[in-house]
Design a protein around this motif. Structure first.
Motif, PDB file in Angstrom:
ATOM      1  N   ALA A 174     -10.433  -4.897  -2.560  1.00  0.00           N
ATOM      2  CA  ALA A 174      -9.640  -4.273  -1.491  1.00  0.00           C
ATOM      3  C   ALA A 174     -10.359  -4.397  -0.149  1.00  0.00           C
ATOM      4  CB  ALA A 174      -9.393  -2.809  -1.807  1.00  0.00           C
ATOM      5  N   PRO A 175      -9.616  -4.610   0.941  1.00  0.00           N
ATOM      6  CA  PRO A 175     -10.231  -4.728   2.268  1.00  0.00           C
ATOM      7  C   PRO A 175     -10.576  -3.388   2.912  1.00  0.00           C
ATOM      8  CG  PRO A 175      -7.867  -5.029   2.453  1.00  0.00           C
ATOM      9  CD  PRO A 175      -8.171  -4.882   0.981  1.00  0.00           C
ATOM     10  N   TYR A 176     -10.227  -2.287   2.228  1.00  0.00           N
ATOM     11  CA  TYR A 176     -10.442  -0.965   2.823  1.00  0.00           C
ATOM     12  C   TYR A 176     -10.533   0.035   1.679  1.00  0.00           C
ATOM     13  CZ  TYR A 176      -9.828   2.520   6.625  1.00  0.00           C
ATOM     14  OH  TYR A 176     -10.002   3.507   7.564  1.00  0.00           O
ATOM     15  N   LEU A 177     -11.506   0.946   1.763  1.00  0.00           N
ATOM     16  CA  LEU A 177     -11.650   1.973   0.742  1.00  0.00           C
ATOM     17  C   LEU A 177     -11.671   3.353   1.379  1.00  0.00           C
ATOM     18  CD1 LEU A 177     -14.408   0.661  -1.729  1.00  0.00           C
ATOM     19  CD2 LEU A 177     -11.931   0.621  -2.023  1.00  0.00           C
ATOM     20  N   GLY A 202      -0.345  -0.990   0.389  1.00  0.00           N
ATOM     21  CA  GLY A 202      -0.498  -0.744  -1.027  1.00  0.00           C
ATOM     22  C   GLY A 202      -1.762   0.046  -1.295  1.00  0.00           C
ATOM     23  N   SER A 203      -1.837   0.685  -2.461  1.00  0.00           N
ATOM     24  CA  SER A 203      -3.014   1.484  -2.781  1.00  0.00           C
ATOM     25  C   SER A 203      -3.201   1.565  -4.286  1.00  0.00           C
ATOM     26  CB  SER A 203      -2.892   2.894  -2.189  1.00  0.00           C
ATOM     27  OG  SER A 203      -1.793   3.582  -2.774  1.00  0.00           O
ATOM     28  N   ALA A 204      -4.431   1.886  -4.665  1.00  0.00           N
ATOM     29  CA  ALA A 204      -4.761   2.165  -6.068  1.00  0.00           C
ATOM     30  C   ALA A 204      -5.776   3.297  -6.070  1.00  0.00           C
ATOM     31  CB  ALA A 204      -5.327   0.933  -6.757  1.00  0.00           C
ATOM     32  N   TRP A 205      -5.430   4.390  -6.726  1.00  0.00           N
ATOM     33  CA  TRP A 205      -6.326   5.547  -6.832  1.00  0.00           C
ATOM     34  C   TRP A 205      -7.100   5.390  -8.126  1.00  0.00           C
ATOM     35  CZ3 TRP A 205      -4.445  11.320  -7.432  1.00  0.00           C
ATOM     36  CH2 TRP A 205      -5.529  12.176  -7.300  1.00  0.00           C
ATOM     37  N   VAL A 220      -9.757   5.371  -3.294  1.00  0.00           N
ATOM     38  CA  VAL A 220      -8.452   4.765  -3.074  1.00  0.00           C
ATOM     39  C   VAL A 220      -8.650   3.394  -2.427  1.00  0.00           C
ATOM     40  CG1 VAL A 220      -6.201   4.973  -1.954  1.00  0.00           C
ATOM     41  CG2 VAL A 220      -7.362   7.022  -2.798  1.00  0.00           C
ATOM     42  N   ALA A 221      -8.268   2.350  -3.157  1.00  0.00           N
ATOM     43  CA  ALA A 221      -8.257   1.002  -2.590  1.00  0.00           C
ATOM     44  C   ALA A 221      -7.004   0.864  -1.735  1.00  0.00           C
ATOM     45  CB  ALA A 221      -8.254  -0.037  -3.705  1.00  0.00           C
ATOM     46  N   VAL A 222      -7.150   0.324  -0.533  1.00  0.00           N
ATOM     47  CA  VAL A 222      -6.030   0.225   0.416  1.00  0.00           C
ATOM     48  C   VAL A 222      -5.943  -1.205   0.925  1.00  0.00           C
ATOM     49  CG1 VAL A 222      -5.018   1.097   2.561  1.00  0.00           C
ATOM     50  CG2 VAL A 222      -6.396   2.624   1.126  1.00  0.00           C
ATOM     51  N   GLY A 223      -4.735  -1.731   1.027  1.00  0.00           N
ATOM     52  CA  GLY A 223      -4.551  -3.066   1.576  1.00  0.00           C
ATOM     53  C   GLY A 223      -3.099  -3.497   1.486  1.00  0.00           C
TER      54      GLY A 223
END
Length: 440
Positions: A336-339, A386-389, A416-419
């Motif tokens: 992910a490009p942002y956490l 989009g995200s993944a917790w 949380v992965a964000v991108g």
């Protein structure tokens, strides 16, 4: 140069409504009716045809004792609702009131639906006029719309043939030499509104002609009015009231593959602002969000977490092969490009000196923190992110606190992965609400 010569050189056009068009019935040839009413059409004219007569000619009158049922059948997505009024996306891709289902100017007990394919309807009229009169004209099928932020109704184009529906001025300059970076003119909508000025809403004049704007008439290959419909990805106002909130909830999916497109930090901060509106006990604020915006901070944290995880797995007696597989499955955060690391703080909590009540107190704060994270995830979906917790930080909290220099009172609640998601999310399995209800 005299004032009269200046006036004569200024751009101008003429628009008039056609009289003499009879009541249209299913199976009527609209092109022939228009040709009979105005045999003097010339190349470059633009015909503005009210969708109602197109629908009647195409037999789009249906029996419907209940107009609401007809609206349901034509609705793809409810955008907003207030009382009985619904703004919906219909099967033609148009966002409008009541899906365009009309109960006026049609026999009692029936309703009028929009043309099945308004662009095809426009092409049929254009081709028919070419055959009947030998003229090359543009055709715009119009319907009446309300608009967000504006009172009143106006006609817009829902179908078009042989008309440049959009005039893209981007890349040019204005009269002062300033570059035009976002100017795309909705020419077909402007034509529709001009025709409405002379057709009216109740005068029984369903067709108008515009003459003097032949430069907007184009070839048969010109895209139709569907070009005017903004795509979901580009629609900043797709989400609205309570129905739109549910839409955002639906949009929230766990994303495990992200593109290289950078994340707007402002969008994440707006999502945090939504997160901290969640309910919490004792008027407290039990949420903290740690934003890992640099690649260095993300790598440092994830490397430390991986080492801690590997140590745990080895203590559990896992083989090196098994450990390698498990570590690979955890790469969603690394890709992910942002956490974001949400944390729970217990500031303002009560201590009762009783294990049962103290346990319940902490559970209240954990539930409030989870509500904040849910708000955050839904708000990210509203920002088209989009995200993944992922729960991993909860298993190595001391490591996370040390690497990120967090207070000892902050408890990480996963990461949380964000991108921007790669590809289209898979359809969510349907969950019937009844399966999760108990009524007493």
């Amino acid at each position: 140069m005299t004032s009269s010569s200046v006036a004569s050189s200024a751009p101008s056009f003429r628009v008039w409504a056609l009289g003499g068009i009879p009541e249209v019935r299913a199976g009527d040839d609209l092109a022939k009716l228009i040709a009979a009413a105005e045999p003097g059409l010339v190349d470059g004219d633009v015909l503005l045809v009210t969708s109602k007569i197109v629908s009647k000619a195409e037999g789009r009158i249906v029996e419907a004792a209940d107009r609401e049922a007809a609206i349901d059948a034509e609705t793809v997505r409810v955008v907003a609702r207030r009382g009985p009024l619904r703004i919906v996306e219909n099967r033609q891709g148009l966002v409008m009131a009541a899906a365009g289902v009309d109960a006026s100017n049609t026999p009692a007990g029936t309703v009028l639906l929009l043309p099945e394919d308004p662009d095809a309807s426009a092409r049929a009229v254009r081709d028919g006029l070419r055959d009947a009169l030998g003229v090359d004209v543009g055709v715009v099928v119009t319907d009446t719309f309300g608009r967000p932020w504006r009172n009143g109704l106006t006609d817009v184009a829902i179908g078009a043939a042989g008309v440049r529906v959009l005039d893209d001025l981007r890349g040019g300059t204005d009269a002062h030499g300033n570059p035009l970076g976002a100017t795309v003119v909705a020419t077909a909508d402007e034509l529709a509104a001009a025709g409405d000025l002379v057709k009216g809403k109740a005068e029984g004049l369903p067709v108008a002609v515009v003459r003097g704007l032949s430069h907007v008439v184009a070839s048969d290959d010109e895209p139709g009015a569907r070009e005017l419909v903004r795509s979901a990805a580009d629609d900043m106002f797709r989400l609205g009231t309570s129905e739109a909130v549910r839409e955002a909830m639906t949009l929230r999916r766990t994303v495990r593959e992200f593109s290289d497109e950078p994340v707007d930090p402002g969008a994440v901060r707006r999502a945090v602002a939504a997160a901290v509106t969640a309910p919490a006990p004792h008027h407290t604020t039990p949420w903290r969000f740690v934003l890992l915006e640099s690649a260095e901070s993300r790598t440092r944290l994830l490397d430390a977490m991986r080492e801690a995880w590997i140590e745990d797995l080895r203590r559990d007696g896992k083989s090196e092969e098994s450990i390698a597989k498990r570590v690979r499955r955890g790469d969603v955060l690394r890709n992910a490009p942002y956490l974001v690391v949400p944390c729970l703080v217990m500031d303002g909590s009560h201590s009762y000196g009783d294990e049962r009540r103290d346990t319940a107190e902490r559970e209240m704060f954990v539930v409030a923190a989870g509500a904040g994270v849910q708000n955050f995830l839904v708000a990210l979906a509203g920002e088209r992110l989009g995200s993944a917790w992922v729960s991993s930080t909860m298993f190595c909290r001391p490591v996370v606190r040390e690497v990120l220099s967090l207070p000892s009172s902050w408890d990480p609640l996963g990461a949380v992965a964000v991108g921007h998601a790669v590809g289209v999310a898979r359809e969510r399995a349907v969950r019937e609400a009844e399966a999760f209800l108990t009524v007493r």
